[in-house]
Motif scaffolding. Structure first.
Motif, PDB file in Angstrom:
ATOM      1  N   UNK A 206      77.494  37.920 159.725  1.00  0.00           N
ATOM      2  CA  UNK A 206      78.818  38.368 159.297  1.00  0.00           C
ATOM      3  C   UNK A 206      78.984  38.164 157.797  1.00  0.00           C
ATOM      4  N   UNK A 207      79.005  39.266 157.061  1.00  0.00           N
ATOM      5  CA  UNK A 207      79.232  39.212 155.623  1.00  0.00           C
ATOM      6  C   UNK A 207      78.253  38.320 154.877  1.00  0.00           C
ATOM      7  N   UNK A 208      76.998  38.323 155.311  1.00  0.00           N
ATOM      8  CA  UNK A 208      76.004  37.407 154.746  1.00  0.00           C
ATOM      9  C   UNK A 208      75.535  37.899 153.377  1.00  0.00           C
ATOM     10  N   UNK A 209      75.532  36.992 152.421  1.00  0.00           N
ATOM     11  CA  UNK A 209      75.048  37.273 151.062  1.00  0.00           C
ATOM     12  C   UNK A 209      74.039  36.203 150.662  1.00  0.00           C
ATOM     13  N   UNK A 210      73.036  36.606 149.893  1.00  0.00           N
ATOM     14  CA  UNK A 210      72.047  35.656 149.389  1.00  0.00           C
ATOM     15  C   UNK A 210      71.518  36.140 148.054  1.00  0.00           C
ATOM     16  N   UNK A 211      71.552  35.262 147.060  1.00  0.00           N
ATOM     17  CA  UNK A 211      71.009  35.564 145.739  1.00  0.00           C
ATOM     18  C   UNK A 211      69.926  34.559 145.390  1.00  0.00           C
ATOM     19  N   UNK A 212      68.970  35.022 144.598  1.00  0.00           N
ATOM     20  CA  UNK A 212      67.987  34.145 143.971  1.00  0.00           C
ATOM     21  C   UNK A 212      68.116  34.372 142.472  1.00  0.00           C
ATOM     22  N   UNK A 213      68.873  33.504 141.826  1.00  0.00           N
ATOM     23  CA  UNK A 213      69.193  33.734 140.415  1.00  0.00           C
ATOM     24  C   UNK A 213      70.089  34.954 140.285  1.00  0.00           C
ATOM     25  N   UNK A 214      69.662  35.911 139.465  1.00  0.00           N
ATOM     26  CA  UNK A 214      70.434  37.150 139.294  1.00  0.00           C
ATOM     27  C   UNK A 214      70.057  38.220 140.300  1.00  0.00           C
ATOM     28  N   UNK A 215      69.019  37.972 141.100  1.00  0.00           N
ATOM     29  CA  UNK A 215      68.549  38.976 142.061  1.00  0.00           C
ATOM     30  C   UNK A 215      69.315  38.853 143.377  1.00  0.00           C
ATOM     31  N   UNK A 216      69.836  39.976 143.841  1.00  0.00           N
ATOM     32  CA  UNK A 216      70.548  40.016 145.115  1.00  0.00           C
ATOM     33  C   UNK A 216      69.537  40.313 146.221  1.00  0.00           C
ATOM     34  N   UNK A 217      69.348  39.355 147.134  1.00  0.00           N
ATOM     35  CA  UNK A 217      68.412  39.540 148.238  1.00  0.00           C
ATOM     36  C   UNK A 217      69.105  40.155 149.451  1.00  0.00           C
ATOM     37  N   UNK A 218      70.299  39.656 149.787  1.00  0.00           N
ATOM     38  CA  UNK A 218      71.091  40.173 150.904  1.00  0.00           C
ATOM     39  C   UNK A 218      72.501  40.419 150.371  1.00  0.00           C
ATOM     40  N   UNK A 219      73.021  41.615 150.617  1.00  0.00           N
ATOM     41  CA  UNK A 219      74.276  42.046 150.001  1.00  0.00           C
ATOM     42  C   UNK A 219      75.333  42.328 151.061  1.00  0.00           C
ATOM     43  N   UNK A 220      76.128  41.302 151.399  1.00  0.00           N
ATOM     44  CA  UNK A 220      77.283  41.452 152.294  1.00  0.00           C
ATOM     45  C   UNK A 220      76.898  42.190 153.580  1.00  0.00           C
ATOM     46  N   UNK A 221      75.947  41.629 154.291  1.00  0.00           N
ATOM     47  CA  UNK A 221      75.340  42.306 155.440  1.00  0.00           C
ATOM     48  C   UNK A 221      75.986  41.868 156.753  1.00  0.00           C
ATOM     49  N   UNK A 222      76.292  42.856 157.599  1.00  0.00           N
ATOM     50  CA  UNK A 222      76.756  42.629 158.963  1.00  0.00           C
ATOM     51  C   UNK A 222      75.721  43.210 159.927  1.00  0.00           C
ATOM     52  N   UNK A 223      75.410  42.457 160.978  1.00  0.00           N
ATOM     53  CA  UNK A 223      74.406  42.932 161.939  1.00  0.00           C
ATOM     54  C   UNK A 223      74.553  42.173 163.248  1.00  0.00           C
ATOM     55  N   UNK A 224      74.486  42.902 164.364  1.00  0.00           N
ATOM     56  CA  UNK A 224      74.499  42.290 165.698  1.00  0.00           C
ATOM     57  C   UNK A 224      73.207  42.641 166.426  1.00  0.00           C
ATOM     58  N   UNK A 225      72.596  41.635 167.052  1.00  0.00           N
ATOM     59  CA  UNK A 225      71.384  41.810 167.855  1.00  0.00           C
ATOM     60  C   UNK A 225      71.662  41.225 169.232  1.00  0.00           C
ATOM     61  N   UNK A 226      71.227  41.922 170.284  1.00  0.00           N
ATOM     62  CA  UNK A 226      71.635  41.579 171.639  1.00  0.00           C
ATOM     63  C   UNK A 226      70.517  40.923 172.444  1.00  0.00           C
ATOM     64  N   UNK A 227      70.933  40.186 173.454  1.00  0.00           N
ATOM     65  CA  UNK A 227      69.996  39.441 174.284  1.00  0.00           C
ATOM     66  C   UNK A 227      69.008  40.404 174.955  1.00  0.00           C
ATOM     67  N   UNK A 228      67.726  40.045 174.904  1.00  0.00           N
ATOM     68  CA  UNK A 228      66.695  40.859 175.517  1.00  0.00           C
ATOM     69  C   UNK A 228      66.245  42.021 174.662  1.00  0.00           C
ATOM     70  N   UNK A 229      66.744  42.114 173.435  1.00  0.00           N
ATOM     71  CA  UNK A 229      66.405  43.241 172.571  1.00  0.00           C
ATOM     72  C   UNK A 229      65.130  42.962 171.792  1.00  0.00           C
ATOM     73  N   UNK A 230      64.317  43.980 171.617  1.00  0.00           N
ATOM     74  CA  UNK A 230      63.166  43.929 170.714  1.00  0.00           C
ATOM     75  C   UNK A 230      63.612  44.641 169.451  1.00  0.00           C
ATOM     76  N   UNK A 231      63.928  43.858 168.438  1.00  0.00           N
ATOM     77  CA  UNK A 231      64.581  44.370 167.236  1.00  0.00           C
ATOM     78  C   UNK A 231      63.654  44.239 166.042  1.00  0.00           C
ATOM     79  N   UNK A 232      63.611  45.272 165.192  1.00  0.00           N
ATOM     80  CA  UNK A 232      62.757  45.243 164.004  1.00  0.00           C
ATOM     81  C   UNK A 232      63.586  45.390 162.733  1.00  0.00           C
ATOM     82  N   UNK A 233      63.307  44.528 161.771  1.00  0.00           N
ATOM     83  CA  UNK A 233      63.781  44.697 160.398  1.00  0.00           C
ATOM     84  C   UNK A 233      62.647  45.354 159.626  1.00  0.00           C
ATOM     85  N   UNK A 234      62.891  46.552 159.144  1.00  0.00           N
ATOM     86  CA  UNK A 234      61.844  47.359 158.521  1.00  0.00           C
ATOM     87  C   UNK A 234      62.221  47.695 157.091  1.00  0.00           C
ATOM     88  N   UNK A 235      61.258  47.573 156.199  1.00  0.00           N
ATOM     89  CA  UNK A 235      61.515  47.950 154.816  1.00  0.00           C
ATOM     90  C   UNK A 235      60.380  47.526 153.917  1.00  0.00           C
TER      91      UNK A 235
END
Length: 411
Positions: A57-86
């Motif tokens: 919920x609204x997750x943000x993460x920076x490393x210095x001036x670099x934005x790694x995660x920008x206000x991210x919302x995501x739901x993953x459900x029980x029993x799901x095979x979920x991939x983060x791709x990029x």
């Protein structure tokens, strides 16, 4: 033959194989059609009453001036095979490490089964992580590696042995229980790492580029083994990968990430066939992007003026466009047909000269040079071993595609 064409069309081919996959014997046990992207009856994300097992919920993460995660919302459900791709640097591994507790978000919340994980150390979270390097203890046997985490939990010796035997049987390594990691193949070491991660029976298993160290053939085999194991256990798997084929084959849903944000979240089939924007269309598989301008609508078809084709193309789309709007027409190479003679009944016909050919065994890819200097890529399945008069270099051919084979992109 140009090296530019090596590997093209793989994601599309993988998608087709997965969706047509028959039930068969895998890992010594009967399987069933209905894994990964073809589990048509598995869609908890479509149920408003379903509660996610993982919630960002609204997750943000920076490393210095670099934005790694920008206000991210995501739901993953029980029993799901979920991939983060990029691609590298898009934030996918950072997101997984925050879920595991190895990194802390600068803002927002991460919940597991509704419980905020802020301040909870990694070893106390109901997740386990399998690293790309496998991180096996070289001085321990296969059985000892699997038992290590169980001893840390303080289980009784008899219970540990029972659990180890279960894991060895599941990954089919019981005959190798006494071997050390250096005596195993890459695929066998991967199975040991997986068994060790699953032995603690985590609610969620996190896999960071789990197949990256394997050769192509073994990687393809292991993808299906992971799917079988995940289905058998009913656990939630979250996989981080940059490999499109890997995600397309295994996942129920994929989050395509770009600069710390989710560019598209959907099933593999919809991401491939209905990309949300140019980035996703270009990243997943192979695609031709024909830049153009919306001219007008005829029934359910949009007329798009595309300079690269020397005229207009017709695309079946319910997109809300305005005349003069800049758009792109995305069409996958395998959806484009080529003929030596102009097909009389085809709607979108584009003449071109064969500039390059890539033979991939099951597919042949042709790059056509168009009149304006642009290129168009097409793919043809090699359904027979011999072709009497194969299309060759410098031939003039006619590429064509149906109006419903293309997608209009505005972003």
């Amino acid at each position: 033959m140009s090296d530019r064409l090596r590997g093209d069309g793989v994601a599309g081919a993988a998608r087709s194989v997965k969706e047509a996959r028959p039930a068969k014997e895998r890992m010594g046990k009967p399987g069933r059609a209905g894994l990964g992207a073809v589990r048509r009856d598995f869609a908890p994300w479509a149920d408003p009453a379903a509660a996610p097992v993982i919630r960002f919920e609204g997750v943000c993460k920076r490393f210095g001036d670099a934005v790694a995660i920008d206000n991210l919302d995501l739901s993953i459900y029980r029993g799901e095979f979920f991939c983060l791709l990029g691609p590298s640097g898009c934030g996918k591994s950072t997101l997984m490490r925050m879920l595991a507790g190895f990194e802390q978000p600068d803002a927002g919340r991460i919940l597991l089964d509704g419980v905020d994980q802020a301040g909870i150390p990694p070893h106390s979270r109901p997740v386990n992580m399998m690293f790309q390097s496998y991180a096996l203890f070289p001085h321990m046997s296969v059985a000892q590696n699997i038992a290590f985490g169980l001893r840390q939990l303080g289980l009784a010796k008899a219970d540990i042995q029972t659990r180890v035997d279960e894991m060895l049987a599941m990954v089919q390594l019981a005959p190798l229980a006494r071997r050390k990691p250096h005596q195993l193949s890459g695929g066998q070491r991967q199975r040991v790492a997986l068994a060790r991660a699953l032995a603690r029976r985590p609610q969620v298993l996190l896999l960071d580029e789990p197949l990256g160290a394997l050769d192509r053939k073994l990687r393809e085999e292991t993808q299906f083994e992971l799917m079988d194991i995940q289905e058998e256990l009913g656990a939630t798997f979250l996989v981080v990968t940059h490999d499109q084929e890997e995600a397309m084959v295994m996942a129920d849903r994929i989050a395509v990430m770009n600069h710390g944000r989710i560019a598209q979240l959907d099933t593999p089939g919809r991401i491939y066939e209905e990309p949300a924007n140019r980035y996703v269309a270009d990243f997943i598989g192979d695609v031709n992007l024909l830049e153009g301008v919306a001219v007008g609508r005829v029934d359910d078809l949009w007329r798009i003026a595309c300079p690269a084709t020397g005229g207009e193309v017709l695309v079946a789309s319910d997109a809300m466009l305005t005349a003069g709007q800049q758009v792109a027409v995305a069409v996958r190479p395998e959806k484009i047909r080529i003929d030596r003679a102009r097909p009389p009944d085809a709607v979108n016909v584009i003449p071109g000269e064969v500039w390059d050919i890539g033979y991939l065994g099951d597919w042949t890819t042709y790059v056509l040079k168009l009149a304006g200097g642009e290129t168009l890529k097409t793919s043809r399945a090699n359904v027979s071993r011999r072709v009497a008069e194969p299309v060759t270099w410098e031939e003039t051919v006619f590429a064509s595609f149906a109006p419903d084979a293309a997608v209009i992109l505005t972003g």
